[in-house]
Write a protein that holds these residues in place. Structure first.
Motif, PDB file in Angstrom:
ATOM      1  N   GLU A  52      15.107  32.972  51.393  1.00 20.49           N
ATOM      2  CA  GLU A  52      14.768  32.534  50.095  1.00 20.49           C
ATOM      3  C   GLU A  52      16.287  32.429  49.263  1.00 20.49           C
ATOM      4  OE1 GLU A  52      11.645  34.465  52.117  1.00 20.49           O
ATOM      5  OE2 GLU A  52      13.524  35.391  51.641  1.00 20.49           O
ATOM      6  N   ALA A  53      16.110  32.195  48.238  1.00 22.26           N
ATOM      7  CA  ALA A  53      17.432  32.090  47.317  1.00 22.26           C
ATOM      8  C   ALA A  53      18.159  33.462  47.432  1.00 22.26           C
ATOM      9  CB  ALA A  53      16.916  31.833  45.809  1.00 22.26           C
ATOM     10  N   PRO A  54      19.283  33.459  47.755  1.00 23.07           N
ATOM     11  CA  PRO A  54      19.955  34.751  47.880  1.00 23.07           C
ATOM     12  C   PRO A  54      20.702  35.255  46.461  1.00 23.07           C
ATOM     13  CG  PRO A  54      21.510  33.094  48.692  1.00 23.07           C
ATOM     14  CD  PRO A  54      20.045  32.323  48.034  1.00 23.07           C
ATOM     15  N   PRO A  55      20.798  36.594  46.482  1.00 24.41           N
ATOM     16  CA  PRO A  55      21.790  36.861  45.326  1.00 24.41           C
ATOM     17  C   PRO A  55      23.032  36.339  45.229  1.00 24.41           C
ATOM     18  CG  PRO A  55      21.628  38.738  47.046  1.00 24.41           C
ATOM     19  CD  PRO A  55      20.708  37.561  47.361  1.00 24.41           C
ATOM     20  N   SER A  56      23.876  36.353  44.403  1.00 24.56           N
ATOM     21  CA  SER A  56      25.108  36.027  44.363  1.00 24.56           C
ATOM     22  C   SER A  56      25.950  36.698  43.319  1.00 24.56           C
ATOM     23  CB  SER A  56      25.227  34.389  43.779  1.00 24.56           C
ATOM     24  OG  SER A  56      24.666  34.288  42.415  1.00 24.56           O
ATOM     25  N   VAL A  57      27.379  36.670  43.315  1.00 21.16           N
ATOM     26  CA  VAL A  57      28.486  37.382  42.635  1.00 21.16           C
ATOM     27  C   VAL A  57      29.301  36.547  42.348  1.00 21.16           C
ATOM     28  CG1 VAL A  57      29.571  38.103  44.448  1.00 21.16           C
ATOM     29  CG2 VAL A  57      29.561  39.550  42.414  1.00 21.16           C
ATOM     30  N   GLU A  58      29.809  36.813  41.037  1.00 20.66           N
ATOM     31  CA  GLU A  58      31.100  35.809  40.504  1.00 20.66           C
ATOM     32  C   GLU A  58      32.308  36.521  40.580  1.00 20.66           C
ATOM     33  OE1 GLU A  58      29.881  35.959  36.414  1.00 20.66           O
ATOM     34  OE2 GLU A  58      28.780  33.819  36.498  1.00 20.66           O
ATOM     35  N   LEU A  59      33.354  35.856  40.917  1.00 24.92           N
ATOM     36  CA  LEU A  59      34.559  36.252  41.007  1.00 24.92           C
ATOM     37  C   LEU A  59      35.403  35.722  39.761  1.00 24.92           C
ATOM     38  CD1 LEU A  59      36.861  37.885  42.638  1.00 24.92           C
ATOM     39  CD2 LEU A  59      37.658  35.624  43.466  1.00 24.92           C
ATOM     40  N   MET A  60      36.078  36.686  38.938  1.00 18.24           N
ATOM     41  CA  MET A  60      36.853  36.238  37.692  1.00 18.24           C
ATOM     42  C   MET A  60      38.351  36.258  37.746  1.00 18.24           C
ATOM     43  SD  MET A  60      34.410  37.798  34.717  1.00 18.24           S
ATOM     44  CE  MET A  60      35.192  36.797  33.706  1.00 18.24           C
ATOM     45  N   MET A  61      39.111  35.526  37.185  1.00 22.19           N
ATOM     46  CA  MET A  61      40.708  35.568  37.040  1.00 22.19           C
ATOM     47  C   MET A  61      40.605  36.244  35.327  1.00 22.19           C
ATOM     48  SD  MET A  61      42.342  32.106  36.968  1.00 22.19           S
ATOM     49  CE  MET A  61      41.992  30.635  35.724  1.00 22.19           C
ATOM     50  N   VAL A  62      41.352  37.354  35.311  1.00 17.56           N
ATOM     51  CA  VAL A  62      41.548  37.982  33.822  1.00 17.56           C
ATOM     52  C   VAL A  62      42.973  38.196  33.892  1.00 17.56           C
ATOM     53  CG1 VAL A  62      40.739  39.816  32.753  1.00 17.56           C
ATOM     54  CG2 VAL A  62      39.300  39.097  34.507  1.00 17.56           C
ATOM     55  N   TRP A  63      43.417  38.354  32.390  1.00 17.21           N
ATOM     56  CA  TRP A  63      44.630  38.379  32.023  1.00 17.21           C
ATOM     57  C   TRP A  63      44.845  38.927  30.736  1.00 17.21           C
ATOM     58  CZ3 TRP A  63      42.561  33.717  32.575  1.00 17.21           C
ATOM     59  CH2 TRP A  63      42.304  32.978  31.425  1.00 17.21           C
ATOM     60  N   ARG A  64      45.923  39.518  30.322  1.00 14.53           N
ATOM     61  CA  ARG A  64      45.993  40.074  29.030  1.00 14.53           C
ATOM     62  C   ARG A  64      46.056  38.804  27.847  1.00 14.53           C
ATOM     63  NH1 ARG A  64      49.615  42.778  31.384  1.00 14.53           N
ATOM     64  NH2 ARG A  64      51.340  41.787  30.086  1.00 14.53           N
ATOM     65  N   ALA A  65      45.549  39.091  26.817  1.00 14.30           N
ATOM     66  CA  ALA A  65      45.539  37.753  25.871  1.00 14.30           C
ATOM     67  C   ALA A  65      46.695  37.490  25.349  1.00 14.30           C
ATOM     68  CB  ALA A  65      44.469  37.906  24.586  1.00 14.30           C
ATOM     69  N   ASP A  66      47.686  38.538  25.310  1.00 13.77           N
ATOM     70  CA  ASP A  66      48.937  38.264  24.676  1.00 13.77           C
ATOM     71  C   ASP A  66      50.047  37.905  25.748  1.00 13.77           C
ATOM     72  OD1 ASP A  66      49.412  40.757  26.148  1.00 13.77           O
ATOM     73  OD2 ASP A  66      50.101  42.071  24.483  1.00 13.77           O
ATOM     74  N   ASN A  67      49.575  37.820  26.881  1.00 15.46           N
ATOM     75  CA  ASN A  67      50.584  37.303  27.962  1.00 15.46           C
ATOM     76  C   ASN A  67      50.707  35.751  28.069  1.00 15.46           C
ATOM     77  OD1 ASN A  67      52.250  36.898  30.270  1.00 15.46           O
ATOM     78  ND2 ASN A  67      51.030  38.282  31.419  1.00 15.46           N
ATOM     79  N   HIS A  68      51.745  35.129  27.453  1.00 15.94           N
ATOM     80  CA  HIS A  68      52.003  33.806  27.401  1.00 15.94           C
ATOM     81  C   HIS A  68      52.965  33.174  28.439  1.00 15.94           C
ATOM     82  CE1 HIS A  68      49.282  33.920  23.909  1.00 15.94           C
ATOM     83  NE2 HIS A  68      50.245  34.927  23.333  1.00 15.94           N
ATOM     84  N   ALA A  69      53.371  34.005  29.581  1.00 13.84           N
ATOM     85  CA  ALA A  69      54.239  33.615  30.549  1.00 13.84           C
ATOM     86  C   ALA A  69      53.954  32.234  30.962  1.00 13.84           C
ATOM     87  CB  ALA A  69      54.495  34.536  31.497  1.00 13.84           C
ATOM     88  N   ALA A  70      54.915  31.218  31.202  1.00 13.07           N
ATOM     89  CA  ALA A  70      54.822  30.094  31.953  1.00 13.07           C
ATOM     90  C   ALA A  70      54.031  30.197  33.184  1.00 13.07           C
ATOM     91  CB  ALA A  70      56.037  29.233  31.768  1.00 13.07           C
ATOM     92  N   GLU A  71      54.753  31.163  34.054  1.00 15.48           N
ATOM     93  CA  GLU A  71      54.159  31.350  35.524  1.00 15.48           C
ATOM     94  C   GLU A  71      52.791  32.034  35.284  1.00 15.48           C
ATOM     95  OE1 GLU A  71      58.455  32.031  35.029  1.00 15.48           O
ATOM     96  OE2 GLU A  71      56.785  33.060  34.070  1.00 15.48           O
ATOM     97  N   LEU A  72      52.345  32.540  34.572  1.00 14.20           N
ATOM     98  CA  LEU A  72      50.701  32.801  34.345  1.00 14.20           C
ATOM     99  C   LEU A  72      49.909  31.719  34.163  1.00 14.20           C
ATOM    100  CD1 LEU A  72      48.378  35.071  34.382  1.00 14.20           C
ATOM    101  CD2 LEU A  72      49.098  35.319  32.188  1.00 14.20           C
ATOM    102  N   ALA A  73      50.190  30.872  33.219  1.00 15.22           N
ATOM    103  CA  ALA A  73      49.592  29.791  32.923  1.00 15.22           C
ATOM    104  C   ALA A  73      49.702  28.824  33.854  1.00 15.22           C
ATOM    105  CB  ALA A  73      50.367  29.203  31.534  1.00 15.22           C
ATOM    106  N   GLY A  74      50.780  28.686  34.696  1.00 18.31           N
ATOM    107  CA  GLY A  74      50.820  27.920  35.862  1.00 18.31           C
ATOM    108  C   GLY A  74      49.755  28.147  36.918  1.00 18.31           C
TER     109      GLY A  74
END
Length: 298
Positions: A261-283
């Motif tokens: 039957e339909a199995p349970p599932s789980v999400e994986l997220m990517m999370v970062w600080r809202a004030d981190n604007h580093a180009a490498e992080l955005a990339g």
């Protein structure tokens, strides 16, 4: 001859006035006049025609002015390039992760990240979901691949993918004869479960699924990490419900089966600080979005 001599010369050439040039350079006029005389002595020709009423460039001075501008511009470019390379070499991106990211995300994304930022230093830190949010807020890591939910309003996050749970069985278990296992077959089975403080949302999803469908498990062991969970299943201690990525970590002692039957599932997220604007992080975020935007229950 030093670069400062060229800068002094160009200030006088632009102003055609020693007093104004000295003010522009924040130096005394006698000192500036001496620097220009020293420059002319070194070159061996007069660069300015001076009189009580005006200062003008000689023909040699006009030629020297053009070349001096090119020399200073090239020197400024050299300094800027050196600083840019130094900054790139110093840039570090610290990534916190749960095992799902190590198996499904990093093999795809990290080679592309290296191509985009060749000088970037990447540090990987395996952390339980419940520790990753604090690590982000402290600045210990720049981005987390973790399970939901996010508690702090200082963080931003996106779901990378949502994957189903599968049933892991000891290879000798009778249920391995089935291509898909109906959930009512789980009643009474010995189970190896995870500790909530280590697995967070994975633990909650399994508990909610079993409660909703009134599945009565016989929990015989609890594991503090995924590899221990797999080892206990492989040793015949019991079954386990885990996210599908673990199938890549199993060996011949473990059999993976989907639920009928339909199995349970789980999400994986990517999370970062809202004030981190580093180009490498955005990339990195851009690469993850591009690679997994269409992923759902994979």
């Amino acid at each position: 001859m030093e670069l400062r001599h060229l800068r002094y010369f160009l200030a006088v050439a632009d102003e055609l006035n020693f007093t104004r040039a000295a003010l522009r350079l924040h130096t005394a006029q006698p000192s500036l006049s001496q620097q220009i005389r020293d420059l002319e002595d070194e070159i061996g020709t007069q660069l300015f025609e001076r009189s009580k009423r005006k200062v003008d460039l000689t023909d040699a001075g006009r030629v020297f002015m053009a070349e001096a501008r090119l020399t200073l511009a090239q020197a400024d470019r050299a300094v800027a390039r050196a600083r840019q390379v130094a900054l790139q070499r110093q840039a570090t991106l610290t990534i916190g992760f749960v095992p799902a990211a190590e198996v499904k995300i990093f093999p795809v994304i990290l080679p592309m990240l290296r191509m985009r930022f060749p000088q970037l230093n990447v540090e990987l830190r395996s952390l339980p979901t419940l520790e990753q949010e604090d690590a982000l807020l402290r600045g210990d890591i720049d981005i987390a691949f973790m399970r939901p939910p996010i508690q702090s309003t200082e963080l931003k996050g996106e779901v990378v993918f949502d994957e189903p749970f599968i049933l892991l069985l000891p290879a000798t278990h009778p249920l391995t004869a089935l291509e898909q296992v109906p959930r009512d077959k789980l009643n009474g089975e010995a189970f190896v479960c995870t500790y909530r403080q280590y697995s967070g949302r994975v633990y909650d999803v399994v508990e909610e699924y079993c409660a909703t469908h009134q599945i009565q498990r016989n929990v015989v062991q609890q594991a503090s990490n995924i590899l221990l969970n797999l080892n206990l299943v492989g040793m015949g201690m019991g079954c386990a419900l885990l996210p599908a990525y673990v199938s890549a970590l199993t060996n011949e002692s473990i059999c993976c089966r989907p639920l009928a039957e339909a199995p349970p599932s789980v999400e994986l997220m990517m999370v970062w600080r809202a004030d981190n604007h580093a180009a490498e992080l955005a990339g990195l975020c851009e690469l993850v979005r591009g690679a997994f935007a269409a992923t759902h229950h994979n």
